[in-house]
Write a protein that holds these residues in place. Structure first.
Motif, PDB file in Angstrom:
ATOM      1  N   ASP A  10       0.835  -1.181  -0.293  1.00  0.00           N
ATOM      2  CA  ASP A  10       0.021  -0.031   0.138  1.00  0.00           C
ATOM      3  C   ASP A  10       0.836   1.114   0.076  1.00  0.00           C
ATOM      4  O   ASP A  10       2.136   1.074   0.196  1.00  0.00           O
ATOM      5  CB  ASP A  10      -0.791   0.071   1.096  1.00  0.00           C
ATOM      6  CG  ASP A  10      -0.141  -0.205   2.608  1.00  0.00           C
ATOM      7  OD1 ASP A  10       0.791   0.531   2.740  1.00  0.00           O
ATOM      8  OD2 ASP A  10      -0.694  -0.725   3.639  1.00  0.00           O
ATOM      9  N   ARG A  11       0.115   2.415   0.124  1.00  0.00           N
ATOM     10  CA  ARG A  11       0.904   3.629  -0.112  1.00  0.00           C
ATOM     11  C   ARG A  11       1.822   3.831   1.033  1.00  0.00           C
ATOM     12  O   ARG A  11       3.098   4.017   0.844  1.00  0.00           O
ATOM     13  CB  ARG A  11       0.153   4.883  -0.202  1.00  0.00           C
ATOM     14  CG  ARG A  11       0.773   6.173  -0.410  1.00  0.00           C
ATOM     15  CD  ARG A  11      -0.058   7.154  -0.349  1.00  0.00           C
ATOM     16  NE  ARG A  11       0.194   8.627  -0.541  1.00  0.00           N
ATOM     17  CZ  ARG A  11       1.041   9.223   0.415  1.00  0.00           C
ATOM     18  NH1 ARG A  11       1.486   8.887   1.478  1.00  0.00           N
ATOM     19  NH2 ARG A  11       1.471  10.400  -0.279  1.00  0.00           N
ATOM     20  N   ALA A  12       1.586   3.455   2.230  1.00  0.00           N
ATOM     21  CA  ALA A  12       2.352   3.676   3.455  1.00  0.00           C
ATOM     22  C   ALA A  12       3.526   2.757   3.362  1.00  0.00           C
ATOM     23  O   ALA A  12       4.615   3.259   3.781  1.00  0.00           O
ATOM     24  CB  ALA A  12       1.525   3.427   4.829  1.00  0.00           C
ATOM     25  N   LYS A  13       3.278   1.665   2.857  1.00  0.00           N
ATOM     26  CA  LYS A  13       4.691   0.631   2.824  1.00  0.00           C
ATOM     27  C   LYS A  13       5.443   0.840   1.992  1.00  0.00           C
ATOM     28  O   LYS A  13       6.633   0.851   2.134  1.00  0.00           O
ATOM     29  CB  LYS A  13       3.968  -0.827   2.598  1.00  0.00           C
ATOM     30  CG  LYS A  13       3.445  -1.463   3.951  1.00  0.00           C
ATOM     31  CD  LYS A  13       2.790  -2.787   3.457  1.00  0.00           C
ATOM     32  CE  LYS A  13       2.015  -3.626   4.758  1.00  0.00           C
ATOM     33  NZ  LYS A  13       1.397  -4.622   4.221  1.00  0.00           N
ATOM     34  N   LEU A  14       4.955   1.600   0.716  1.00  0.00           N
ATOM     35  CA  LEU A  14       5.777   1.853  -0.407  1.00  0.00           C
ATOM     36  C   LEU A  14       6.780   3.193   0.219  1.00  0.00           C
ATOM     37  O   LEU A  14       8.016   3.213  -0.086  1.00  0.00           O
ATOM     38  CB  LEU A  14       5.200   2.313  -1.567  1.00  0.00           C
ATOM     39  CG  LEU A  14       5.800   2.767  -2.929  1.00  0.00           C
ATOM     40  CD1 LEU A  14       6.869   1.790  -3.275  1.00  0.00           C
ATOM     41  CD2 LEU A  14       4.887   2.969  -4.037  1.00  0.00           C
ATOM     42  N   LEU A  15       5.893   4.064   0.975  1.00  0.00           N
ATOM     43  CA  LEU A  15       6.636   5.390   1.374  1.00  0.00           C
ATOM     44  C   LEU A  15       7.692   5.067   2.398  1.00  0.00           C
ATOM     45  O   LEU A  15       8.865   5.814   2.192  1.00  0.00           O
ATOM     46  CB  LEU A  15       5.734   6.213   1.880  1.00  0.00           C
ATOM     47  CG  LEU A  15       6.277   7.630   2.663  1.00  0.00           C
ATOM     48  CD1 LEU A  15       6.936   8.305   1.472  1.00  0.00           C
ATOM     49  CD2 LEU A  15       5.147   8.385   3.107  1.00  0.00           C
ATOM     50  N   LYS A  16       7.126   3.939   3.102  1.00  0.00           N
ATOM     51  CA  LYS A  16       8.549   3.465   4.372  1.00  0.00           C
ATOM     52  C   LYS A  16       9.464   3.030   3.400  1.00  0.00           C
ATOM     53  O   LYS A  16      10.875   3.305   4.072  1.00  0.00           O
ATOM     54  CB  LYS A  16       7.659   2.598   4.944  1.00  0.00           C
ATOM     55  CG  LYS A  16       8.734   2.331   6.336  1.00  0.00           C
ATOM     56  CD  LYS A  16       7.787   1.161   7.228  1.00  0.00           C
ATOM     57  CE  LYS A  16       8.940   1.025   8.525  1.00  0.00           C
ATOM     58  NZ  LYS A  16       7.957   0.238   9.478  1.00  0.00           N
ATOM     59  N   SER A  17       9.301   2.153   2.600  1.00  0.00           N
ATOM     60  CA  SER A  17      10.434   1.545   1.887  1.00  0.00           C
ATOM     61  C   SER A  17      11.262   2.535   1.148  1.00  0.00           C
ATOM     62  O   SER A  17      12.648   2.512   1.099  1.00  0.00           O
ATOM     63  CB  SER A  17       9.870   0.464   0.839  1.00  0.00           C
ATOM     64  OG  SER A  17       9.443   1.207  -0.246  1.00  0.00           O
ATOM     65  N   ILE A  18      10.611   3.571   0.687  1.00  0.00           N
ATOM     66  CA  ILE A  18      11.662   4.660  -0.013  1.00  0.00           C
ATOM     67  C   ILE A  18      12.244   5.626   1.129  1.00  0.00           C
ATOM     68  O   ILE A  18      13.493   5.735   0.844  1.00  0.00           O
ATOM     69  CB  ILE A  18      10.594   5.606  -0.830  1.00  0.00           C
ATOM     70  CG1 ILE A  18       9.756   4.785  -1.906  1.00  0.00           C
ATOM     71  CG2 ILE A  18      11.194   6.761  -1.320  1.00  0.00           C
ATOM     72  CD1 ILE A  18       8.916   5.581  -2.814  1.00  0.00           C
ATOM     73  N   THR A  19      11.738   5.917   2.045  1.00  0.00           N
ATOM     74  CA  THR A  19      12.446   6.983   3.282  1.00  0.00           C
ATOM     75  C   THR A  19      13.367   6.211   3.797  1.00  0.00           C
ATOM     76  O   THR A  19      14.500   6.705   4.275  1.00  0.00           O
ATOM     77  CB  THR A  19      11.299   7.436   4.139  1.00  0.00           C
ATOM     78  OG1 THR A  19      10.513   6.388   4.773  1.00  0.00           O
ATOM     79  CG2 THR A  19      10.308   8.207   3.479  1.00  0.00           C
ATOM     80  N   ARG A  20      13.380   4.655   4.146  1.00  0.00           N
ATOM     81  CA  ARG A  20      14.416   3.944   4.539  1.00  0.00           C
ATOM     82  C   ARG A  20      15.615   3.918   4.055  1.00  0.00           C
ATOM     83  O   ARG A  20      16.792   4.189   4.507  1.00  0.00           O
ATOM     84  CB  ARG A  20      13.585   2.488   4.825  1.00  0.00           C
ATOM     85  CG  ARG A  20      14.728   1.599   5.604  1.00  0.00           C
ATOM     86  CD  ARG A  20      14.192   0.043   5.875  1.00  0.00           C
ATOM     87  NE  ARG A  20      13.570  -0.562   4.834  1.00  0.00           N
ATOM     88  CZ  ARG A  20      12.534  -0.716   4.462  1.00  0.00           C
ATOM     89  NH1 ARG A  20      11.575  -0.467   5.219  1.00  0.00           N
ATOM     90  NH2 ARG A  20      12.217  -1.511   3.328  1.00  0.00           N
TER      91      ARG A  20
END
Length: 456
Positions: free
Chosen positions: A58-68
């Protein structure tokens, strides 16, 4: 399906739309749009693989993978760190630390234009580093001196100048390997010399050199064993013996001193590392050594010795490929002036080596007191510090540190590395040790705050 859920390839947002997410604005400003784009595309490719394997996101998981991944960039870039390892010249932490006063004085020199190759007094073209080379001679008593970008380059340049297609005699016991897996025999061979090994690993006498000299020999080469020691049944030919043989046979005698100590390390309670002055007084034609080890400066390779020999090295066309830039020249000028003024406080490597243990203990007690309310037990302990940088490999000397007792010491060490700036200690007997010797006094407050955050 919720709007943010990503189950199929069609659900994956376009890269341009992801880049417009407000959460990534700060990263774009900090690291640039092209760099963030690379990270985003990699995250999208990983997501496509996950979907292919039947997984969702989902959007939140994708965002987290990017910011990580973006958050890792801060640690992958060159960072200021706090060295609490007790190793003064730490190869992995930039070797010799540079002085803050030096950089304060350098601001005007290295910003904008400079007189790098301009003679201000004469109003005409000048020679790069000419006054630096005069300072090197004045500091050491050498007839002449130059500097290149590291000591391996200095060795290669010297051997190429005097030994191209000729023989260079060296002790088998001095065929050392330096950092990064580079072996001096390989560096020497690339210079174009025919390297002739004499003696055995543990014993090389002057007659071994003498017997190897013939009409094709041009160099007698001695390498200081700065990063290891031979002990037991050993014998080493002295530099003075080589100099005498060199004069007798008309050969160039070269001494690779390695760590390049200018001051007597025995004054710090350590063994005595051979100094630059020792090699010059022994009569070596050329002496080379690193600028960023015991000398306490930036990465550079110094070449000192007889005037005509140094001049020949400087005329070698390869010299231009390894010459210094304006920033290193300016730093070295300040460093040498500090030595000539005996301003050792502005040479951090020397200041740290000579720091008084009583003062270190006072600082350690202040740090412990500031942390007394934490649940972890923190003790002031006696430690052992080291020169590092391949210098005095068997030598340690007394120091003072802080021991932090924690059941998950590896996790604690990692949390401290994630601090800004990273705090690097050492783990000994499953306990974290922060050695005060290599922590600068102005960093004590940062250490306290880092420990408070890591242990709260």
């Amino acid at each position: 399906m919720q709007k943010s859920e990503i189950k199929t390839y069609k659900d994956i947002p376009q890269v341009e739309k992801i880049l417009a997410w407000g959460e990534l604005t700060e990263y774009v400003q900090k690291y640039s749009r092209p760099l963030v784009t690379i990270v985003v595309r990699k995250a999208v490719e990983d997501l496509r693989t996950r979907i292919k394997d039947g997984k969702t996101s989902d959007r939140a998981k994708l965002l987290k993978s990017i910011t990580r991944e973006l958050d890792k960039i801060r640690f992958e870039l060159t960072n200021k760190v706090i060295n609490a390892t007790g190793i003064v010249v730490h190869t992995n932490l930039g070797r010799a630390p540079l002085g803050e006063k030096t950089f304060e004085r350098l601001k005007d020199k290295i910003s904008g234009y400079s007189s790098l190759e301009f003679d201000v007094l004469k109003g005409e073209r000048g020679s790069r580093g000419s006054y630096l080379f005069e300072l090197l001679s004045a500091m050491t008593g050498a007839e002449a001196g130059i500097a290149v970008n590291n000591n391996a380059a200095a060795v290669m340049l010297i051997l190429n100048t005097f030994g191209l297609n000729k023989k260079c005699v060296v002790s088998r016991g001095e065929q050392v390997q330096i950092g990064g897996g580079f072996r001096m025999p390989e560096v020497a061979t690339r210079s174009g010399v025919n390297l002739i090994e004499v003696g055995t690993t543990n014993r090389t006498v002057i007659d071994d050199y003498r017997d190897a000299v013939d009409d094709e020999t041009s160099i007698l080469f001695k390498v200081h064993l700065s990063n290891f020691r031979l002990v037991g049944f050993t014998e080493e030919t002295s530099l003075k013996e080589l100099v005498a043989l060199g004069k007798e046979k008309g050969l160039t005698v070269v001494h690779d001193l390695g760590s390049g100590a200018f001051v007597d390390t025995s004054e710090f309670g350590l063994g005595r590392e051979p100094t630059i002055q020792d090699s010059l007084m022994a009569g070596a034609d050329l002496v080379c050594f690193s600028g960023d080890k015991l000398l306490g400066g930036p990465q550079a390779g110094m070449i000192l010795g007889k005037k005509e020999k140094v001049a020949a090295v400087k005329k070698n066309p390869l010299y231009r490929t390894v010459r210094l830039d304006k920033m290193v020249i300016a730093i070295l000028e300040e460093l040498i002036l500090s030595y000539m003024k005996s301003d050792y406080e502005n040479i951090p490597a020397i200041a740290l080596l000579s720091a008084d243990n009583d003062e270190l203990r006072k600082r350690a007690e202040k740090i412990r007191t500031a942390l007394k309310d934490l649940k972890n037990e923190i003790e002031v302990v006696e430690t052992e510090a080291f020169c590092g940088g391949g210098s005095l490999p068997e030598e340690s000397f007394p120091s003072v540190g802080i021991k932090v007792i924690d059941s998950k010491v590896t996790d604690l060490a990692k949390r401290l590395r994630m601090n800004n700036p990273p705090l690097i200690g050492r783990i000994k007997d499953d306990q974290l040790i922060l050695d005060i010797r290599t922590i600068f006094p102005h960093e004590d407050k940062i250490v306290i705050e880092a420990l408070q955050r890591a242990l709260e």
